[in-house]
Structure formats: C-alpha cells, structure tokens
Design an enzyme around this catalytic site. Structure first.
Site, PDB file in Angstrom:
ATOM      1  N   TYR A 149       0.841  -1.203   0.000  1.00  0.00           N
ATOM      2  CA  TYR A 149       0.000   0.000   0.000  1.00  0.00           C
ATOM      3  C   TYR A 149       0.873   1.249   0.000  1.00  0.00           C
ATOM      4  O   TYR A 149       0.636   2.199  -0.762  1.00  0.00           O
ATOM      5  CB  TYR A 149      -0.917  -0.016   1.220  1.00  0.00           C
ATOM      6  CG  TYR A 149      -1.830   1.184   1.339  1.00  0.00           C
ATOM      7  CD1 TYR A 149      -2.882   1.361   0.458  1.00  0.00           C
ATOM      8  CD2 TYR A 149      -1.644   2.136   2.340  1.00  0.00           C
ATOM      9  CE1 TYR A 149      -3.731   2.459   0.564  1.00  0.00           C
ATOM     10  CE2 TYR A 149      -2.480   3.232   2.463  1.00  0.00           C
ATOM     11  CZ  TYR A 149      -3.530   3.390   1.561  1.00  0.00           C
ATOM     12  OH  TYR A 149      -4.364   4.481   1.680  1.00  0.00           O
ATOM     13  N   LYS A 153       1.064   4.371  -2.802  1.00  0.00           N
ATOM     14  CA  LYS A 153       0.788   5.757  -2.430  1.00  0.00           C
ATOM     15  C   LYS A 153       2.017   6.649  -2.567  1.00  0.00           C
ATOM     16  O   LYS A 153       1.905   7.832  -2.917  1.00  0.00           O
ATOM     17  CB  LYS A 153       0.240   5.815  -1.000  1.00  0.00           C
ATOM     18  CG  LYS A 153      -1.176   5.261  -0.855  1.00  0.00           C
ATOM     19  CD  LYS A 153      -2.174   6.058  -1.680  1.00  0.00           C
ATOM     20  CE  LYS A 153      -3.609   5.614  -1.432  1.00  0.00           C
ATOM     21  NZ  LYS A 153      -4.608   6.434  -2.151  1.00  0.00           N
ATOM     22  N   ILE A 182      -8.561   8.021   9.189  1.00  0.00           N
ATOM     23  CA  ILE A 182      -9.874   8.581   8.891  1.00  0.00           C
ATOM     24  C   ILE A 182     -10.948   7.511   9.068  1.00  0.00           C
ATOM     25  O   ILE A 182     -10.755   6.349   8.679  1.00  0.00           O
ATOM     26  CB  ILE A 182      -9.930   9.130   7.450  1.00  0.00           C
ATOM     27  CG1 ILE A 182      -8.771  10.103   7.199  1.00  0.00           C
ATOM     28  CG2 ILE A 182     -11.271   9.812   7.188  1.00  0.00           C
ATOM     29  CD1 ILE A 182      -8.757  11.332   8.081  1.00  0.00           C
TER      30      ILE A 182
END
Length: 241
Positions: A149, A153, A182
């Site tokens: 990941y 990114k 988040i």
C-alpha cells in the site's frame, strides 16, 4: 468556491469520495460520481441534484476512455479531477503476494495516471484545471504491514509532484492530500488496541472524518488555491509529527 465548475470524482461511493462530492456540490459544482457500485452511487446522487453517475472500473482503460467521452459530449469541459478510488490490503511483507501489490498499484496509482492523462486533454483546452490525488500519510512515512500500500501511495505522491512541474505551463495545478487515520469503511478493521494507538499517536487525539478531507480537497479544486501546486498536504491531525 466551485460555481459552475465540472468535477469528476473517482471512488465516489466510498466515504471520502462521497463527502467530497457533497461538498463540491454545495460549493456550486456539477459533479460526476464515478465508481463500480451503481446502486450506491445512485443513492448518493439522489441527494446531489447537480450530479450524474458514471459506473465503470477505473482500472479498465476502455471503460475509462468511454467515461471521458461521455463527459466531453455532455459537458464539453472538465475543471477538476479527484483521484479518490483506492484499495488498502494490509499484510506483512513476507506474506504479501505480488498480485496484491499489483492490485493496489493498479487502483491507487495507475488509475490516477490514466485519468489525469485524459483529464488533461479537456483541461488544456481552457488552460485551466485542478487535479487532486488522494495520497496517504503511509506513502509519505511508510508503515509496517503495509509495504504494498505504501509503495502505491508513494508512487502517487511522485506522480503528483512530477505532473505539477509538467502541467503548470498549461494552467493545470496538481496537488495531493495525505489523510491520516480517517473513519471510513477502509479503516473499520482497525479496532481495539490498534485503533487506540492510532488515536493517541494523533496530536489532536481523535479520528479524522471524511468531511475533514473533503474540505481540503474542495479548497484545492477552487480558484482560491490558484497559486498552490505540487504539494502533498497532510490532513492527519498531527499523526505525522
């Protein structure tokens, strides 16, 4: 801030994409809601009168081209692109399959590349436009158990900065927003001690909301951010400090 602007948001069925669509519409934009979950997108569109659903797979080049052809025919322009579609597959480095890396690169990075290419064709005609990529604090700092990941990114952050340098001459700004922890469906698996550790590691001592991210994305799409480009703006409550 976005009066009469036309904005395309990928991953609009997700938490951040949804919140961004709502905020953009509130600011006067016409919003194209892109994603694979048509029923979810249609429900979202019911509450956003100035919107339209585009159902397609962001990793399928032919479907992406068809979507942009539709935008061109219907709107004739594109003022903003939000590359929000993303996937996160946590796993230890030793247990991460190459297929998992490829899936995250395809969705998180390559789709942003292809969408930005096609968006540029529309934006360059008016010598104006704003592209906002959803990067991540993980891509900026790394994270154990998220090597694939983080790779996808970090590559997106590099793309953001390179495009900002290349596209500035035709009036197109490119920025990234790097969220911290988040509250979305993507982070629901973070519970117990792991969740509490992330909260206490955040200077503001709370979980961020999709609306926190949407507010910054909307600002970057607007003319108020007219002299901002090539930035990866952390919206993480101080997690990266």
């Amino acid at each position: 801030m976005l009066d009469q602007k036309v904005i395309l948001i990928t991953g609009a069925s997700g938490g951040i994409g949804h919140a961004t669509a709502v905020e953009c519409a509130k600011q006067g934009a016409f919003v194209y809601l892109a994603g694979r979950k048509e029923s979810v997108l249609l429900d979202i569109a019911k509450n956003i009168p100035n919107s339209q659903v585009l159902t397609y797979d962001v990793t399928d080049d032919s479907q992406v081209k068809q979507a942009f052809t539709r935008i061109m025919k219907q709107s004739g322009r594109l003022d903003g692109l939000v590359n929000c579609a993303g996937v996160m597959l946590d796993n230890s480095f030793m247990m991460t399959r190459v297929s998992e890396l490829q899936q995250q690169l395809s969705t998180n990075t390559v789709s942003a590349f292809t969408h930005s290419q096609l968006a540029l064709r529309l934006m360059a005609k008016n010598r104006s436009g704003s592209i906002v990529n959803l990067c991540s604090v993980v891509g900026e700092q790394g994270s154990a158990g998220q090597s694939a990941y983080a790779t996808s990114k970090a590559a997106l952050s590099g793309l953001t900065k390179s495009l900002a340098k290349e596209l500035g001459s035709v009036g197109v700004r490119v920025n990234g927003v790097a969220p911290g922890f988040i509250e979305t469906a993507m982070t629901q698996s973070y519970q117990g001690e792991k969740r509490q550790h992330l909260i206490t590691s955040t200077a503001l001592n709370r979980i961020g909301s999709a609306e926190d991210i949407a507010a910054v994305v909307t600002f970057l799409l607007s003319d108020s951010a007219g002299f901002i480009t090539g930035q990866i703006i952390g919206v993480d409550g101080g997690l990266s400090l």
